[in-house]
Design a protein around this motif. Sequence first.
Motif, PDB file in Angstrom:
ATOM      1  N   TYR A 129      35.222  25.321  53.207  1.00  0.00           N
ATOM      2  CA  TYR A 129      34.330  25.859  54.303  1.00  0.00           C
ATOM      3  C   TYR A 129      33.442  26.066  54.677  1.00  0.00           C
ATOM      4  O   TYR A 129      33.132  25.098  56.231  1.00  0.00           O
ATOM      5  N   PRO A 130      32.318  26.400  54.630  1.00  0.00           N
ATOM      6  CA  PRO A 130      30.989  26.825  55.351  1.00  0.00           C
ATOM      7  C   PRO A 130      30.517  24.829  54.786  1.00  0.00           C
ATOM      8  O   PRO A 130      29.260  24.648  55.202  1.00  0.00           O
ATOM      9  N   GLN A 131      30.845  24.477  53.220  1.00  0.00           N
ATOM     10  CA  GLN A 131      30.477  23.144  53.190  1.00  0.00           C
ATOM     11  C   GLN A 131      31.126  21.590  54.006  1.00  0.00           C
ATOM     12  O   GLN A 131      29.771  21.090  54.838  1.00  0.00           O
ATOM     13  N   ILE A 132      31.452  21.854  54.620  1.00  0.00           N
ATOM     14  CA  ILE A 132      32.642  21.021  55.462  1.00  0.00           C
ATOM     15  C   ILE A 132      31.616  21.532  56.240  1.00  0.00           C
ATOM     16  O   ILE A 132      31.423  20.539  57.242  1.00  0.00           O
ATOM     17  N   VAL A 133      31.438  22.562  57.596  1.00  0.00           N
ATOM     18  CA  VAL A 133      30.743  22.953  58.297  1.00  0.00           C
ATOM     19  C   VAL A 133      29.387  22.129  58.433  1.00  0.00           C
ATOM     20  O   VAL A 133      28.719  21.511  59.303  1.00  0.00           O
ATOM     21  N   ARG A 134      28.802  22.652  57.391  1.00  0.00           N
ATOM     22  CA  ARG A 134      27.484  21.921  57.413  1.00  0.00           C
ATOM     23  C   ARG A 134      27.239  20.172  57.310  1.00  0.00           C
ATOM     24  O   ARG A 134      26.256  19.621  57.942  1.00  0.00           O
ATOM     25  N   PHE A 135      28.279  19.563  56.624  1.00  0.00           N
ATOM     26  CA  PHE A 135      28.548  18.763  56.795  1.00  0.00           C
ATOM     27  C   PHE A 135      28.126  18.157  57.922  1.00  0.00           C
ATOM     28  O   PHE A 135      27.721  16.641  58.299  1.00  0.00           O
ATOM     29  N   ALA A 136      29.537  18.682  58.898  1.00  0.00           N
ATOM     30  CA  ALA A 136      29.332  18.098  60.071  1.00  0.00           C
ATOM     31  C   ALA A 136      28.356  18.408  61.174  1.00  0.00           C
ATOM     32  O   ALA A 136      27.823  17.680  62.637  1.00  0.00           O
ATOM     33  N   GLY A 137      26.959  18.830  60.562  1.00  0.00           N
ATOM     34  CA  GLY A 137      25.665  18.997  60.882  1.00  0.00           C
ATOM     35  C   GLY A 137      25.747  20.431  62.102  1.00  0.00           C
ATOM     36  O   GLY A 137      25.213  21.321  62.912  1.00  0.00           O
ATOM     37  N   GLY A 138      26.985  21.452  61.814  1.00  0.00           N
ATOM     38  CA  GLY A 138      27.072  22.494  62.361  1.00  0.00           C
ATOM     39  C   GLY A 138      25.938  23.702  61.401  1.00  0.00           C
ATOM     40  O   GLY A 138      26.595  23.755  60.731  1.00  0.00           O
ATOM     41  N   LYS A 139      26.330  24.716  62.277  1.00  0.00           N
ATOM     42  CA  LYS A 139      25.685  26.019  61.750  1.00  0.00           C
ATOM     43  C   LYS A 139      27.169  27.218  61.234  1.00  0.00           C
ATOM     44  O   LYS A 139      27.748  27.679  62.087  1.00  0.00           O
ATOM     45  N   VAL A 140      27.674  27.493  60.314  1.00  0.00           N
ATOM     46  CA  VAL A 140      28.136  28.462  59.943  1.00  0.00           C
ATOM     47  C   VAL A 140      27.469  30.078  60.404  1.00  0.00           C
ATOM     48  O   VAL A 140      26.409  30.729  59.697  1.00  0.00           O
ATOM     49  N   VAL A 141      28.749  30.595  60.775  1.00  0.00           N
ATOM     50  CA  VAL A 141      27.905  32.255  61.413  1.00  0.00           C
ATOM     51  C   VAL A 141      28.451  33.183  60.870  1.00  0.00           C
ATOM     52  O   VAL A 141      30.773  32.687  61.132  1.00  0.00           O
ATOM     53  N   PRO A 142      28.989  33.648  59.437  1.00  0.00           N
ATOM     54  CA  PRO A 142      29.446  34.411  59.028  1.00  0.00           C
ATOM     55  C   PRO A 142      30.153  35.873  59.299  1.00  0.00           C
ATOM     56  O   PRO A 142      29.096  36.375  60.519  1.00  0.00           O
ATOM     57  N   LEU A 143      31.106  35.843  59.457  1.00  0.00           N
ATOM     58  CA  LEU A 143      31.949  37.126  60.118  1.00  0.00           C
ATOM     59  C   LEU A 143      32.361  37.811  58.851  1.00  0.00           C
ATOM     60  O   LEU A 143      33.813  37.757  58.115  1.00  0.00           O
ATOM     61  N   ILE A 144      32.033  39.277  58.411  1.00  0.00           N
ATOM     62  CA  ILE A 144      31.954  39.455  57.721  1.00  0.00           C
ATOM     63  C   ILE A 144      32.942  40.248  56.926  1.00  0.00           C
ATOM     64  O   ILE A 144      33.343  41.659  58.412  1.00  0.00           O
ATOM     65  N   THR A 145      33.448  40.911  56.474  1.00  0.00           N
ATOM     66  CA  THR A 145      34.759  41.624  55.616  1.00  0.00           C
ATOM     67  C   THR A 145      34.692  42.825  54.812  1.00  0.00           C
ATOM     68  O   THR A 145      34.084  42.194  54.114  1.00  0.00           O
ATOM     69  N   HIS A 146      35.410  43.580  54.896  1.00  0.00           N
ATOM     70  CA  HIS A 146      35.424  44.983  53.588  1.00  0.00           C
ATOM     71  C   HIS A 146      36.736  44.866  53.072  1.00  0.00           C
ATOM     72  O   HIS A 146      38.000  44.500  53.672  1.00  0.00           O
ATOM     73  N   PRO A 147      36.426  45.255  52.146  1.00  0.00           N
ATOM     74  CA  PRO A 147      38.052  45.296  51.372  1.00  0.00           C
ATOM     75  C   PRO A 147      38.294  47.038  51.387  1.00  0.00           C
ATOM     76  O   PRO A 147      39.557  46.992  51.341  1.00  0.00           O
ATOM     77  N   GLN A 148      37.469  47.578  52.317  1.00  0.00           N
ATOM     78  CA  GLN A 148      38.374  48.957  52.675  1.00  0.00           C
ATOM     79  C   GLN A 148      39.387  49.244  54.119  1.00  0.00           C
ATOM     80  O   GLN A 148      39.697  49.135  53.839  1.00  0.00           O
ATOM     81  N   HIS A 149      38.693  47.180  54.381  1.00  0.00           N
ATOM     82  CA  HIS A 149      40.043  47.082  55.841  1.00  0.00           C
ATOM     83  C   HIS A 149      40.780  45.843  55.761  1.00  0.00           C
ATOM     84  O   HIS A 149      41.226  45.206  55.699  1.00  0.00           O
ATOM     85  N   GLY A 150      40.653  46.023  53.366  1.00  0.00           N
ATOM     86  CA  GLY A 150      42.120  45.083  53.291  1.00  0.00           C
ATOM     87  C   GLY A 150      41.101  43.203  53.530  1.00  0.00           C
ATOM     88  O   GLY A 150      41.203  42.238  53.596  1.00  0.00           O
ATOM     89  N   PHE A 151      39.673  43.093  53.590  1.00  0.00           N
ATOM     90  CA  PHE A 151      39.482  42.273  53.951  1.00  0.00           C
ATOM     91  C   PHE A 151      39.910  41.099  55.595  1.00  0.00           C
ATOM     92  O   PHE A 151      39.997  40.165  55.437  1.00  0.00           O
ATOM     93  N   ARG A 152      39.549  42.073  56.357  1.00  0.00           N
ATOM     94  CA  ARG A 152      40.539  41.744  57.857  1.00  0.00           C
ATOM     95  C   ARG A 152      39.335  42.128  58.831  1.00  0.00           C
ATOM     96  O   ARG A 152      38.666  43.551  58.678  1.00  0.00           O
TER      97      ARG A 152
END
Length: 372
Positions: free
Chosen positions: A110-133
């Motif tokens: 995912y991030p590699q394709i975004v960067r290839f297209a010239g875009g900026k990756v904006v991480p939306l951090i998830t956590h195990p205690q929330h089931g990674f959602r």
Amino acid sequence: MTDRATALREAGRDIISLSVGEPDFRTPDNVILAAKAALDGGKTKYTPVTGTMALKQAAALHFRRDLGIACRPEQVIVTAGGKQAIFEALAATVGEGDEVIVPSPWWVSYPQIVRFAGGKVVPLITHPQHGFRFEPSDLEALITPRTTWLLLNSPGNPTGAVYPRDMLLGIAHVLRRHPQVLVMSDDIYAPLNYTAEPHATLAALCPDLADRICTVSGVSKSHAMTGFRIGVATGPDWLIEAMGRLQSNGSGNPSSISQAGAVEAFEGPQDFLQDWRERFRARRDKVVQAVREIRGLSTPVPDGAFYCFIDAKPLMDRFDHDDNKLALHLLEHGVAVVAASAFGGRDGFRISFAADDAVLDEAMRRIAQALA
């Protein structure tokens, strides 16, 4: 990691690979026979660039029957694997400086394709205690006027996270306030949902947003057809057309023989999927229990797919807080895994439980021994 594992095998070492997301089951016989019939029938020439009408019709049946998405065959593109569909959709729409929100941990491409297209990756951090959602409010906090896409993978790789109906409806409520945001719904693992609820996908739940959603599926995971390299996607007419133009210049049509096999995969018997799902569920439970019995390791129970995303934070002092060193240490003890940092995570690793029970038992024994 793959090169190192290969070198060790060539040196005579016994290496178990839990690094590849590939079902160990045999491709269904009816699919193999359909591919053979295509060969025998001389169907070895070019097809239309975006796929045969037979496969587009079969894919439309799949989207309607299995995901609840009403689409016309003309709104389907057939690609050489789901990854090509994702690449084309982003390459056709993302320009320099455009922002793409990607939940983390993420699938490595995912991030590699975004960067290839010239875009900026904006991480939306998830956590195990929330089931990674993530919560809808987490998403809205990251949206700006430059936001072009949200990438949504459910069930997810590498975490197995599943977004239930209510959470998707909350996400849709946010999206309605931001009409410039498109959604990539990667549903390739939809048949591998271990929750009590049926699989939910955004385009089916919210038809008013369908003209902003690209839904990606395929036969690789559901029918053990990874080598066939067939993905399918549906979305608004303008996007499917743009993806087709890229495909015309980038690769041309997917394999004619693979397309014939995929028609049978979608239109043929589906009853085996229940058995496969239950076998994967049993393997998941085995691996989760084994992980939790190893001091210093923990993992939530994945709700879908066939991965465990394992936290090893209590052990990371031993590896200079470098999860690549941890992965290489496990490789030296005969098990290939993927470091969490490859997925935008840290202090752990991902394993695939798409292997038979005896292999999983031995792999978990080796991991426990390596970390004792």
